[in-house]
Design a protein around this motif. Structure first.
Motif, PDB file in Angstrom:
ATOM      1  N   ILE A 151       0.839  -1.206   0.000  1.00  0.00           N
ATOM      2  CA  ILE A 151       0.000   0.000   0.000  1.00  0.00           C
ATOM      3  C   ILE A 151       0.873   1.254   0.000  1.00  0.00           C
ATOM      4  O   ILE A 151       0.626   2.200  -0.753  1.00  0.00           O
ATOM      5  N   VAL A 152       1.898   1.253   0.848  1.00  0.00           N
ATOM      6  CA  VAL A 152       2.801   2.415   0.936  1.00  0.00           C
ATOM      7  C   VAL A 152       3.558   2.617  -0.374  1.00  0.00           C
ATOM      8  O   VAL A 152       3.651   3.739  -0.892  1.00  0.00           O
ATOM      9  N   LEU A 153       4.092   1.531  -0.941  1.00  0.00           N
ATOM     10  CA  LEU A 153       4.865   1.631  -2.189  1.00  0.00           C
ATOM     11  C   LEU A 153       3.980   2.077  -3.351  1.00  0.00           C
ATOM     12  O   LEU A 153       4.392   2.903  -4.177  1.00  0.00           O
ATOM     13  N   ARG A 154       2.765   1.557  -3.415  1.00  0.00           N
ATOM     14  CA  ARG A 154       1.861   1.952  -4.493  1.00  0.00           C
ATOM     15  C   ARG A 154       1.544   3.434  -4.432  1.00  0.00           C
ATOM     16  O   ARG A 154       1.642   4.161  -5.431  1.00  0.00           O
ATOM     17  N   GLY A 155       1.172   3.916  -3.245  1.00  0.00           N
ATOM     18  CA  GLY A 155       0.860   5.332  -3.092  1.00  0.00           C
ATOM     19  C   GLY A 155       2.056   6.219  -3.378  1.00  0.00           C
ATOM     20  O   GLY A 155       1.931   7.261  -4.031  1.00  0.00           O
ATOM     21  N   SER A 199      -2.583  17.184 -16.018  1.00  0.00           N
ATOM     22  CA  SER A 199      -4.027  17.136 -15.836  1.00  0.00           C
ATOM     23  C   SER A 199      -4.582  15.758 -16.151  1.00  0.00           C
ATOM     24  O   SER A 199      -5.396  15.206 -15.404  1.00  0.00           O
ATOM     25  N   TYR A 200      -4.117  15.169 -17.280  1.00  0.00           N
ATOM     26  CA  TYR A 200      -4.591  13.839 -17.671  1.00  0.00           C
ATOM     27  C   TYR A 200      -4.136  12.776 -16.683  1.00  0.00           C
ATOM     28  O   TYR A 200      -4.885  11.844 -16.372  1.00  0.00           O
ATOM     29  N   TYR A 201      -2.919  12.935 -16.184  1.00  0.00           N
ATOM     30  CA  TYR A 201      -2.434  11.957 -15.203  1.00  0.00           C
ATOM     31  C   TYR A 201      -3.234  12.058 -13.903  1.00  0.00           C
ATOM     32  O   TYR A 201      -3.532  11.049 -13.265  1.00  0.00           O
ATOM     33  N   GLY A 202      -3.594  13.298 -13.521  1.00  0.00           N
ATOM     34  CA  GLY A 202      -4.435  13.477 -12.340  1.00  0.00           C
ATOM     35  C   GLY A 202      -5.804  12.835 -12.518  1.00  0.00           C
ATOM     36  O   GLY A 202      -6.339  12.206 -11.592  1.00  0.00           O
ATOM     37  N   LEU A 203      -6.387  12.974 -13.724  1.00  0.00           N
ATOM     38  CA  LEU A 203      -7.670  12.330 -14.016  1.00  0.00           C
ATOM     39  C   LEU A 203      -7.539  10.814 -13.967  1.00  0.00           C
ATOM     40  O   LEU A 203      -8.404  10.120 -13.424  1.00  0.00           O
ATOM     41  N   PHE A 204      -6.440  10.310 -14.542  1.00  0.00           N
ATOM     42  CA  PHE A 204      -6.205   8.861 -14.523  1.00  0.00           C
ATOM     43  C   PHE A 204      -6.122   8.351 -13.090  1.00  0.00           C
ATOM     44  O   PHE A 204      -6.735   7.344 -12.743  1.00  0.00           O
ATOM     45  N   MET A 205      -5.351   9.051 -12.269  1.00  0.00           N
ATOM     46  CA  MET A 205      -5.163   8.616 -10.890  1.00  0.00           C
ATOM     47  C   MET A 205      -6.475   8.667 -10.112  1.00  0.00           C
ATOM     48  O   MET A 205      -6.802   7.753  -9.357  1.00  0.00           O
ATOM     49  N   ALA A 206      -7.240   9.745 -10.320  1.00  0.00           N
ATOM     50  CA  ALA A 206      -8.477   9.927  -9.561  1.00  0.00           C
ATOM     51  C   ALA A 206      -9.552   8.940  -9.975  1.00  0.00           C
ATOM     52  O   ALA A 206     -10.234   8.364  -9.113  1.00  0.00           O
ATOM     53  N   PHE A 207      -9.697   8.728 -11.279  1.00  0.00           N
ATOM     54  CA  PHE A 207     -10.790   7.891 -11.755  1.00  0.00           C
ATOM     55  C   PHE A 207     -10.393   6.422 -11.887  1.00  0.00           C
ATOM     56  O   PHE A 207     -11.067   5.543 -11.337  1.00  0.00           O
ATOM     57  N   PHE A 208      -9.285   6.155 -12.580  1.00  0.00           N
ATOM     58  CA  PHE A 208      -8.931   4.762 -12.836  1.00  0.00           C
ATOM     59  C   PHE A 208      -8.515   4.050 -11.552  1.00  0.00           C
ATOM     60  O   PHE A 208      -9.050   2.982 -11.221  1.00  0.00           O
ATOM     61  N   MET A 209      -7.552   4.619 -10.813  1.00  0.00           N
ATOM     62  CA  MET A 209      -7.049   3.953  -9.617  1.00  0.00           C
ATOM     63  C   MET A 209      -8.117   3.856  -8.536  1.00  0.00           C
ATOM     64  O   MET A 209      -8.303   2.804  -7.922  1.00  0.00           O
ATOM     65  N   SER A 210      -8.840   4.971  -8.314  1.00  0.00           N
ATOM     66  CA  SER A 210      -9.897   4.951  -7.300  1.00  0.00           C
ATOM     67  C   SER A 210     -11.032   4.021  -7.707  1.00  0.00           C
ATOM     68  O   SER A 210     -11.598   3.300  -6.872  1.00  0.00           O
ATOM     69  N   SER A 211     -11.369   4.028  -8.999  1.00  0.00           N
ATOM     70  CA  SER A 211     -12.424   3.131  -9.490  1.00  0.00           C
ATOM     71  C   SER A 211     -12.003   1.666  -9.361  1.00  0.00           C
ATOM     72  O   SER A 211     -12.826   0.798  -9.042  1.00  0.00           O
ATOM     73  N   LEU A 212     -10.710   1.403  -9.605  1.00  0.00           N
ATOM     74  CA  LEU A 212     -10.204   0.037  -9.445  1.00  0.00           C
ATOM     75  C   LEU A 212     -10.317  -0.408  -7.989  1.00  0.00           C
ATOM     76  O   LEU A 212     -10.745  -1.536  -7.705  1.00  0.00           O
ATOM     77  N   ASP A 213      -9.953   0.476  -7.075  1.00  0.00           N
ATOM     78  CA  ASP A 213     -10.083   0.149  -5.646  1.00  0.00           C
ATOM     79  C   ASP A 213     -11.539  -0.078  -5.267  1.00  0.00           C
ATOM     80  O   ASP A 213     -11.866  -1.030  -4.545  1.00  0.00           O
ATOM     81  N   LEU A 214     -12.414   0.804  -5.747  1.00  0.00           N
ATOM     82  CA  LEU A 214     -13.842   0.650  -5.455  1.00  0.00           C
ATOM     83  C   LEU A 214     -14.403  -0.638  -6.046  1.00  0.00           C
ATOM     84  O   LEU A 214     -15.291  -1.263  -5.460  1.00  0.00           O
ATOM     85  N   PHE A 215     -13.886  -1.036  -7.205  1.00  0.00           N
ATOM     86  CA  PHE A 215     -14.331  -2.293  -7.824  1.00  0.00           C
ATOM     87  C   PHE A 215     -13.998  -3.477  -6.922  1.00  0.00           C
ATOM     88  O   PHE A 215     -14.837  -4.354  -6.692  1.00  0.00           O
ATOM     89  N   PHE A 216     -12.761  -3.518  -6.401  1.00  0.00           N
ATOM     90  CA  PHE A 216     -12.373  -4.628  -5.524  1.00  0.00           C
ATOM     91  C   PHE A 216     -13.155  -4.599  -4.207  1.00  0.00           C
ATOM     92  O   PHE A 216     -13.509  -5.661  -3.675  1.00  0.00           O
ATOM     93  N   ILE A 217     -13.427  -3.405  -3.693  1.00  0.00           N
ATOM     94  CA  ILE A 217     -14.234  -3.290  -2.472  1.00  0.00           C
ATOM     95  C   ILE A 217     -15.648  -3.797  -2.730  1.00  0.00           C
ATOM     96  O   ILE A 217     -16.208  -4.567  -1.939  1.00  0.00           O
TER      97      ILE A 217
END
Length: 337
Positions: A151-155, A199-217
Motif C-alpha cells: 500500500i505504501v509503495l503503491r501510493g 491534468s490527464y495523469y491526475g484524471l487517470f489517478m483519480a478515476f482509474f485507480m480509485s475506481s479500481l479500488d472501489l471495484f475490488f471493495i
C-alpha cells in the motif's frame, strides 16, 4: 516588463497562498471549526492507536489496518491544516517552493494510501466472513505487513510524477496560489507550459485507480452479502452485517467528499472559487475526524476498551479520596487516646 516577469517567476523560491479568496474577512471565524475538527481528529486517531497497542485482544489484521488508517489520517490532516491556520491567524502566506511540492506530494500520496487501506480492510472482512476458519492462516502478521508495504509503495510511486512535473515547468505568470494549500492543479495552472500531461495523469489517478479500488471493495462486499443472506436466522445476518457497517461508513465518509470536491473543481465552472476551496479543505478534514468516531462507536471491542479505561480510573480516584477522608477522621480519635 514581460522579460522581468519571466526572470522573476521562472524558478520561484516561494509561493503565496491566499487562503480562501473572497472570504478573507471571515478567516478567523472559519479557523474555529477547522481547528476544532483538527484537534478532535488528532485526539481520536491517537486514541485508536493507543487502544490497539494496549489491548492484546485487538492485535488482529482488522485493527492493524485500522491503525494504518489512523496514521494516514494524522499525516493527511497535519500536512495541510497547520499551514492553513497560520494563514488564517497570522497572515503567514509564504511557502517555500520545495515545501509546497512536499506538501502536494504527501496530500496525494496519503490519499492514495488510504484508498489502498480500504481495499485491504474489505479483503479482511471478506476472509473473516466468507472463510472464517482460514482467516488466521491466510492473514498472518507477515502477510499483513506485506500488504501494508504494498500500500505504501503503491501510493508513493503513483504520486511521484506530480512534484517532478511541477518542478520542471517554467513559471512566468505569478507565484500566487488561490488556495489554502498546494493542491496539484492549483500549482500546475501557474506554469507557462502545456500542463495537459499533468491534468490527464491526475484524471487517470483519480478515476482509474480509485475506481479500481472501489471495484475490488464492491466485489468483496458482493461476496460478503451472498454469505450474509444465506445465513439461517435474521439475528445471525444482522450480527454478521454489523461487523461491516463501520467499514462501509468510513468508505462513504472518505470517497463521497473526495469525489464531490474533484468533480466540482474540474467540471462545475459556475461554482464560486471559495466554495471549491472550502470543499477541498473539508474532504481532507472530515474523514480523519469521522473515522475514529465511527470505529469507536460501531466497534464493540474498541468501545469496551475505551469505557474500561474510564471506569478503572474512576473507582481508583474515588477509593483514594474516600481513604484519605477516613484517615483525616481517624487522626483526631487516635490523638484522644
Amino acid at each position: 516588463m514581460s522579460h522581468s516577469n519571466t526572470t522573476d517567476f521562472t524558478n520561484p523560491s516561494t509561493f503565496i497562498l491566499l487562503g480562501i479568496p473572497g472570504l478573507e474577512a471571515a478567516h478567523v471565524w472559519i479557523s474555529i471549526p477547522f481547528c476544532t475538527m483538527y484537534i478532535i481528529a488528532m485526539m481520536g486517531n491517537f486514541t485508536i492507536l493507543f487502544i490497539v497497542k494496549m489491548e492484546p485482544s485487538l492485535h488482529a489484521p482488522m485493527y492493524y489496518f485500522l491503525c494504518m488508517l489512523a496514521i494516514a489520517d494524522l499525516v493527511l490532516s497535519t500536512s495541510t491544516l497547520p499551514k492553513t491556520l497560520s494563514i488564517f491567524w497570522f497572515n503567514s502566506r509564504e511557502i517555500d517552493f520545495s515545501a509546497c511540492l512536499t506538501q502536494m506530494y504527501f496530500i496525494h500520496c496519503v490519499s492514495m494510501m488510504e484508498s489502498g487501506i480500504f481495499v485491504a480492510m474489505a479483503l479482511d472482512r471478506y476472509v473473516a466472513i466468507c472463510d472464517p476458519l482460514r482467516h488466521s492462516t491466510i492473514l498472518t502478521s507477515p502477510v499483513v505487513a506485506k500488504i501494508g508495504l504494498a500500500i505504501v509503495l503503491r501510493g508513493s510511486m503513483i504520486v511521484l510524477p506530480f512534484p517532478f512535473l511541477v518542478r520542471q515547468w517554467p513559471y512566468c505568470r505569478t507565484n500566487i496560489i488561490p488556495h489554502t494549500y498546494c493542491e496539484h492543479m492549483a500549482v500546475a495552472n501557474l506554469a507557462c507550459a502545456d500542463v495537459r500531461v499533468s491534468s490527464y495523469y491526475g484524471l487517470f489517478m483519480a478515476f482509474f485507480m480509485s475506481s479500481l479500488d472501489l471495484f475490488f471493495i464492491a466485489l468483496s462486499y458482493t461476496q460478503i452479502l451472498r454469505v450474509i443472506f444465506s445465513l439461517p436466522t435474521k439475528d445471525a445476518r444482522l450480527k454478521t452485517f454489523g461487523t461491516c457497517v463501520s467499514h462501509i461508513c468510513v468508505i462513504s465518509a472518505s470517497y463521497i467528499p473526495a469525489f464531490f470536491s474533484f468533480i466540482t473543481l474540474r467540471f462545475s465552472h459556475n461554482v464560486p472559487l471559495h466554495f471549491h476551496i472550502l470543499i477541498a479543505n473539508l474532504y481532507l478534514l472530515v474523514p480523519p475526524l469521522l473515522n475514529p468516531i465511527i470505529y469507536g462507536v460501531r466497534t464493540k471491542q474498541i468501545r469496551d476498551r475505551l469505557l474500561r479505561l474510564f471506569t478503572i480510573k474512576g473507582p481508583k480516584v474515588f477509593s483514594w479520596c474516600s481513604g484519605s477522608h477516613t484517615q483525616l477522621h481517624a487522626k483526631p480519635s487516635s490523638l484522644n487516646h
